[in-house]
Motif scaffolding. Structure first.
Motif, PDB file in Angstrom:
ATOM      1  N   UNK A  54       0.822  -1.206   0.000  1.00 22.87           N
ATOM      2  CA  UNK A  54       0.000   0.000   0.000  1.00 22.87           C
ATOM      3  C   UNK A  54       0.861   1.265   0.000  1.00 22.87           C
ATOM      4  N   UNK A  55       1.995   1.241   0.689  1.00 19.28           N
ATOM      5  CA  UNK A  55       2.875   2.410   0.689  1.00 19.28           C
ATOM      6  C   UNK A  55       3.459   2.647  -0.696  1.00 19.28           C
ATOM      7  N   UNK A  56       3.789   1.568  -1.419  1.00 24.13           N
ATOM      8  CA  UNK A  56       4.299   1.700  -2.787  1.00 24.13           C
ATOM      9  C   UNK A  56       3.235   2.299  -3.692  1.00 24.13           C
ATOM     10  N   UNK A  57       2.014   1.766  -3.578  1.00 23.69           N
ATOM     11  CA  UNK A  57       0.915   2.269  -4.411  1.00 23.69           C
ATOM     12  C   UNK A  57       0.622   3.726  -4.071  1.00 23.69           C
ATOM     13  N   UNK A  58       0.585   4.057  -2.778  1.00 24.72           N
ATOM     14  CA  UNK A  58       0.270   5.413  -2.357  1.00 24.72           C
ATOM     15  C   UNK A  58       1.326   6.404  -2.855  1.00 24.72           C
ATOM     16  N   UNK A  59       2.605   6.048  -2.757  1.00 27.49           N
ATOM     17  CA  UNK A  59       3.671   6.930  -3.228  1.00 27.49           C
ATOM     18  C   UNK A  59       3.568   7.160  -4.736  1.00 27.49           C
ATOM     19  N   UNK A  60       3.265   6.076  -5.466  1.00 26.64           N
ATOM     20  CA  UNK A  60       3.125   6.218  -6.920  1.00 26.64           C
ATOM     21  C   UNK A  60       1.955   7.136  -7.268  1.00 26.64           C
ATOM     22  N   UNK A  61       0.821   6.974  -6.572  1.00 27.71           N
ATOM     23  CA  UNK A  61      -0.366   7.781  -6.861  1.00 27.71           C
ATOM     24  C   UNK A  61      -0.087   9.256  -6.616  1.00 27.71           C
ATOM     25  N   UNK A  62       0.549   9.576  -5.492  1.00 26.12           N
ATOM     26  CA  UNK A  62       0.796  10.973  -5.162  1.00 26.12           C
ATOM     27  C   UNK A  62       1.820  11.604  -6.113  1.00 26.12           C
ATOM     28  N   UNK A  63       2.829  10.849  -6.480  1.00 33.67           N
ATOM     29  CA  UNK A  63       3.810  11.355  -7.448  1.00 33.67           C
ATOM     30  C   UNK A  63       3.161  11.587  -8.802  1.00 33.67           C
ATOM     31  N   UNK A  64       2.282  10.667  -9.196  1.00 35.06           N
ATOM     32  CA  UNK A  64       1.581  10.804 -10.473  1.00 35.06           C
ATOM     33  C   UNK A  64       0.664  12.025 -10.480  1.00 35.06           C
ATOM     34  N   UNK A  65      -0.058  12.246  -9.381  1.00 41.68           N
ATOM     35  CA  UNK A  65      -0.956  13.397  -9.296  1.00 41.68           C
ATOM     36  C   UNK A  65      -0.183  14.714  -9.364  1.00 41.68           C
ATOM     37  N   UNK A  66       0.958  14.770  -8.701  1.00 40.45           N
ATOM     38  CA  UNK A  66       1.770  15.982  -8.725  1.00 40.45           C
ATOM     39  C   UNK A  66       2.214  16.302 -10.144  1.00 40.45           C
ATOM     40  N   UNK A  67       2.660  15.289 -10.876  1.00 38.52           N
ATOM     41  CA  UNK A  67       3.098  15.495 -12.264  1.00 38.52           C
ATOM     42  C   UNK A  67       1.930  15.935 -13.146  1.00 38.52           C
TER      43      UNK A  67
END
Length: 492
Positions: A262-275
């Motif tokens: 879940x931490x991997x998925x959450x980090x990816x989601x937040x990085x993707x949203x920022x971009x």
């Protein structure tokens, strides 16, 4: 507020950079009422626990959190958000400006509510067809020469050096580009003597033609940027819709593997949203710049020959900039595939990689001949699959062999009693559905009593054909939607 407005974009008065809805460029209010971006505020020298306004030198006290404690300028943030959401309106402005390029609307001199369609070369008046008929119906005026507006002779501009002569030529020498206009005297006896030259009207028409030729490219460019912006909005909405589920489910994790996944998925989601949000801001600014450039070109088209020639260098730089922006945008759009899914690699040894940070394995089970190997072979033809954001037990059943359904039921029941699989998601592939007379998905659900057998877990049965690939990705899409609701189980 000291805010600079350029191309309809609000900029910080200190660094002249564009404000943003979040991050280092977020607008913050000082006690005196001036607005400065967060990044500039962090670079201002501290005077004890206070900063001085760079505009009026008034002091603003800071709390324990420093500049972070200053209030945001919410009125400005709202305006920025409107600009961001108004990307489509900017596109409409650009489109409207493009449609108007080369179409100069001239009012009738006799009645301003009418649009002129012809020009009298004797009276030097613009007339509509109705007024032309009324005013030039007398015997004397009927002899006046009237021509369509497109054939109207251009007005002559007098040379500032020799005021009795009109400007008729353009100097083509590089050293004279700052002042290329000349009359016949300048050409023959003045500072342009012996220089290469062109006729003013021809040079102006060439510049107008280059602007109109570029108009089509700008129009298609605007459409591409607008479509890209709409896709960005859709992707952000999809991710934000799933982000809340990720946040709610982080507290539901019970094992170390689940928390890590879940931490991997959450980090990816937040990085993707920022971009993606940064891309939205960039597209809004780009559309605003294109709209401004179009309106500038439109005004140039409506000017006289002399002003068109004098604007040549500026127009060329503007069009060159637009071409570079279009090239950069095309490269960006070609190399980046917008997708709300989480990237997953399915490798040849049956391992699944979530991004570059996590590796898990998938177990695919079923009776002999059900099609397990064919499904895996089909999925691994390309190294990168469609994004699938979860893992699960995949059980394959041969829909052609009705007499082996009870055997499959028995094996599945044994599998589900395993302690290690009590929380696993279950995807059942009803394979070989392309063959006529097979057991349908609905009938198989009843015969295997799946509602009772799979009670208390997330499961799904999907009809498929392993050879053609029909139904395989639909099943994996179901797994994607179950990511956070079911957690992630490490199965070897």
């Amino acid at each position: 507020m000291h805010i600079r407005v350029s191309f309809a974009v609000l900029e910080c008065g200190v660094c002249e950079d564009v404000f943003s809805l979040q991050g280092d460029k977020v607008p913050r209010l000082l006690l005196c009422g001036h607005t400065v971006c967060h990044d500039c505020l962090t670079r201002l020298p501290l005077h004890g626990r206070a900063v001085r306004c760079p505009f009026d030198r008034q002091v603003t006290e800071l709390g324990d959190s420093g500049v972070w404690g200053l209030k945001k300028n919410f009125a400005l943030l709202e305006l920025l958000e409107r600009l961001q959401n108004g990307a489509s309106n900017q596109s409409g402005m650009a489109e409207g400006a493009l449609k108007g390029m080369g179409e100069c609307v001239i009012r009738c001199d006799e009645d301003e509510s009418h649009t002129a369609s012809m020009y009298c070369t004797v009276c030097a008046t613009h007339l509509c067809a109705e007024c032309s008929q009324l005013t030039h119906s007398t015997r004397t005026l009927a002899k006046h020469r009237r021509v369509p507006l497109a054939d109207k002779p251009h007005e002559k501009t007098l040379c500032p050096q020799h005021q009795v002569h009109a400007i008729e030529f353009v100097c083509l020498e590089e050293a004279c580009q700052a002042g290329p206009l000349m009359c016949c005297v300048c050409k023959e006896y003045g500072k342009h003597q012996g220089h290469k030259h062109a006729v003013l009207e021809n040079e102006a028409n060439q510049i107008r033609a280059s602007i109109l030729d570029m108009a089509h490219c700008i129009r298609s460019f605007t459409d591409e940027v607008s479509e890209y912006s709409r896709k960005l909005v859709g992707i952000v909405q999809q991710i934000e819709g799933g982000e809340q589920i990720v946040e709610d489910s982080i507290g539901m994790a019970h094992t170390e593997h689940e928390e890590m996944a879940l931490s991997v998925v959450d980090a990816h989601v937040r990085e993707r949203l920022l971009w993606l949000r940064q891309q939205q801001e960039d597209m809004t600014i780009l559309l605003s710049q294109v709209a401004t450039a179009c309106m500038h070109c439109e005004k140039t088209l409506q000017q006289d020959d002399c002003r068109v020639v004098l604007a040549k260098q500026e127009i060329n730089c503007l069009l060159e900039t637009l071409q570079k922006q279009q090239h950069q945008f095309t490269e960006l759009a070609d190399h980046i595939q917008l997708d709300a899914g989480i990237p997953v690699t399915f490798t040849k040894d049956n391992r699944v990689h979530i991004g570059p940070k996590m590796e898990i394995r998938v177990v695919t089970l079923g009776l002999d001949g059900a099609g397990k190997t064919t499904i895996l072979f089909k999925l691994k033809q390309d190294e990168f699959m469609q994004p699938i954001p979860t893992i699960a037990v995949v059980f394959v059943i041969d829909s052609c062999h009705r007499d082996r359904l009870m055997e499959a039921h028995s094996e599945l029941a044994k599998l589900l009693t395993e302690k290690e699989l009590r929380d696993a998601l279950l995807l059942i592939f009803a394979n070989k559905q392309d063959v006529s007379g097979v057991v349908s998905v609905e009938e198989m659900t009843e015969l295997l009593s799946l509602h009772k057998l799979c009670c208390g877990r997330s499961w799904h049965i999907q009809g498929c054909d392993a050879r053609s690939g029909m139904g395989l990705h639909e099943g994996l899409d179901w797994l994607s939607r179950q990511l956070v609701a079911a957690g992630v189980l490490d199965v070897a």
